[in-house]
Write an enzyme that holds these catalytic residues in place. Sequence first.
Site, PDB file in Angstrom:
ATOM      1  N   GLN A   1      64.931  14.990  62.320  1.00  0.00           N
ATOM      2  CA  GLN A   1      63.565  14.758  62.180  1.00  0.00           C
ATOM      3  C   GLN A   1      62.657  16.052  62.327  1.00  0.00           C
ATOM      4  O   GLN A   1      62.489  16.970  62.884  1.00  0.00           O
ATOM      5  CB  GLN A   1      62.611  13.912  63.396  1.00  0.00           C
ATOM      6  CG  GLN A   1      61.940  13.212  63.089  1.00  0.00           C
ATOM      7  CD  GLN A   1      61.915  11.616  64.469  1.00  0.00           C
ATOM      8  OE1 GLN A   1      62.270  11.431  64.923  1.00  0.00           O
ATOM      9  NE2 GLN A   1      60.196  11.210  64.433  1.00  0.00           N
TER      10      GLN A   1
ATOM     11  N   SER B   1      69.456  17.616  67.076  1.00  0.00           N
ATOM     12  CA  SER B   1      69.063  15.442  67.540  1.00  0.00           C
ATOM     13  C   SER B   1      69.277  15.513  66.602  1.00  0.00           C
ATOM     14  O   SER B   1      70.215  14.671  67.086  1.00  0.00           O
ATOM     15  CB  SER B   1      67.402  16.515  67.530  1.00  0.00           C
ATOM     16  OG  SER B   1      66.386  15.159  68.126  1.00  0.00           O
ATOM     17  N   LEU B   2      69.033  14.029  66.251  1.00  0.00           N
ATOM     18  CA  LEU B   2      68.707  13.813  65.472  1.00  0.00           C
ATOM     19  C   LEU B   2      70.153  13.452  64.158  1.00  0.00           C
ATOM     20  O   LEU B   2      71.158  12.698  64.543  1.00  0.00           O
ATOM     21  CB  LEU B   2      67.763  12.816  65.096  1.00  0.00           C
ATOM     22  CG  LEU B   2      68.361  11.440  63.912  1.00  0.00           C
ATOM     23  CD1 LEU B   2      68.497  10.430  64.293  1.00  0.00           C
ATOM     24  CD2 LEU B   2      67.430  11.836  62.348  1.00  0.00           C
TER      25      LEU B   2
ATOM     26  N   ARG C   1      67.207   3.508  68.768  1.00  0.00           N
ATOM     27  CA  ARG C   1      66.887   4.807  69.501  1.00  0.00           C
ATOM     28  C   ARG C   1      65.050   5.336  69.522  1.00  0.00           C
ATOM     29  O   ARG C   1      64.264   5.348  70.051  1.00  0.00           O
ATOM     30  CB  ARG C   1      67.622   6.303  68.492  1.00  0.00           C
ATOM     31  CG  ARG C   1      67.248   7.258  69.595  1.00  0.00           C
ATOM     32  CD  ARG C   1      68.599   8.833  69.054  1.00  0.00           C
ATOM     33  NE  ARG C   1      68.356   9.546  69.503  1.00  0.00           N
ATOM     34  CZ  ARG C   1      67.585  10.764  68.801  1.00  0.00           C
ATOM     35  NH1 ARG C   1      66.695  10.281  67.569  1.00  0.00           N
ATOM     36  NH2 ARG C   1      67.350  11.391  69.189  1.00  0.00           N
TER      37      ARG C   1
ATOM     38  N   HIS D   1      63.517  14.970  73.763  1.00  0.00           N
ATOM     39  CA  HIS D   1      63.970  15.441  74.724  1.00  0.00           C
ATOM     40  C   HIS D   1      63.246  16.177  75.977  1.00  0.00           C
ATOM     41  O   HIS D   1      63.940  16.586  76.566  1.00  0.00           O
ATOM     42  CB  HIS D   1      64.612  16.767  74.134  1.00  0.00           C
ATOM     43  CG  HIS D   1      65.179  16.275  72.719  1.00  0.00           C
ATOM     44  ND1 HIS D   1      66.396  15.101  72.323  1.00  0.00           N
ATOM     45  CD2 HIS D   1      64.330  16.675  71.737  1.00  0.00           C
ATOM     46  CE1 HIS D   1      66.625  15.604  71.495  1.00  0.00           C
ATOM     47  NE2 HIS D   1      65.608  16.428  71.011  1.00  0.00           N
TER      48      HIS D   1
ATOM     49  N   GLN E   1      71.006  13.309  75.664  1.00  0.00           N
ATOM     50  CA  GLN E   1      70.283  14.300  74.326  1.00  0.00           C
ATOM     51  C   GLN E   1      68.672  13.921  74.598  1.00  0.00           C
ATOM     52  O   GLN E   1      68.269  14.777  74.331  1.00  0.00           O
ATOM     53  CB  GLN E   1      71.216  14.050  73.366  1.00  0.00           C
ATOM     54  CG  GLN E   1      70.497  14.881  72.396  1.00  0.00           C
ATOM     55  CD  GLN E   1      70.742  14.025  70.651  1.00  0.00           C
ATOM     56  OE1 GLN E   1      69.734  13.072  71.038  1.00  0.00           O
ATOM     57  NE2 GLN E   1      71.580  14.893  69.837  1.00  0.00           N
TER      58      GLN E   1
END
Length: 314
Positions: free
Chosen positions: A10, A90-91, A115, A202, A251
């Site tokens: 993202q 991340s994503l 999510r 996060h 995560q």
Amino acid sequence: MSIAFFFPGQGAQSLNMMSGFNDMDIVKQTFEQASSALNQDLWALMNGDDAASLNETVNTQPLMLTAGVAVWRVYQQLNGQAPSVVAGHSLGEYTALVAAESLDFTDAVKLVRLRAQLMQNAVPQGQGAMAAILGLDDQIVRQVCAEAEQELTGAVAEAVNYNSPGQIVIAGSTDAINRACELAKIAGAKRALLLPVSVPSHCRLMKPAAEQLNQALVNVKVNAPQITVLHNVDVSVHDDVDGIKNALVQQLYSPVRWTETVEKLVKEGITDYGECGPGKVLAGLAKRIDKSTVCAALTSLESVENFITSHPVN
């Protein structure tokens, strides 16, 4: 020569971000598959003029996953060399798992939509924030966050994205992040910039979302990866299903250790990378982390073809 593929997360999204592949049937088919899974026209959303909708977390996450998978499928269709390792920021880790055949694409699209919804619901709009801190050592950024938390009882401020040396993203309660930015500037930061996001990713404010994601993952089929996947949370490889699911859950409320991810690959002798998805964020970070790296941003058919030409199948 061994190569690795990176998948962006993202923040790399933009309107018309797949324009370099507009004539590729495999790309449109990939978006149709995702759109059918979500009952939403992602292609129209991406190629429209509503940037605000594009940047909503619940839309951005499935869009970025779909875009990354689409580019990966173009690369496969052109018979590019298989990477030795894949990693996602991340994503982007979900995209990496799809590429590694650990997650089914349709399952992954639905999972990242969930999510995103869980993340948004975990912190009410306006109560969470993220900011980029430029020009400070990691330890000083952590100290600044700790000081902001101490000043504001019950507030949260954490270093959450270790993107490259001197570029760290912090996340937490809005007041605490604003205060941490002030303290960072006093400590000598070149810049402290609030990011246009609605979810403080996060950090420990995401633990309720992580618990719900853990429950959802019980019903998601995960296979052993066919390509090595390097995970964000521990810069480690997990071949077992439970290890992969645990890494995805952790995560959500743990830092993205991207600097260490690239450093680990360099140490293993892998310095050539393809950034598989929209934008050039990870290509830029790789060079800042280690100047010996070469990362090509695969943002068009031509760039994919050039990458394949320069990295022929052994």
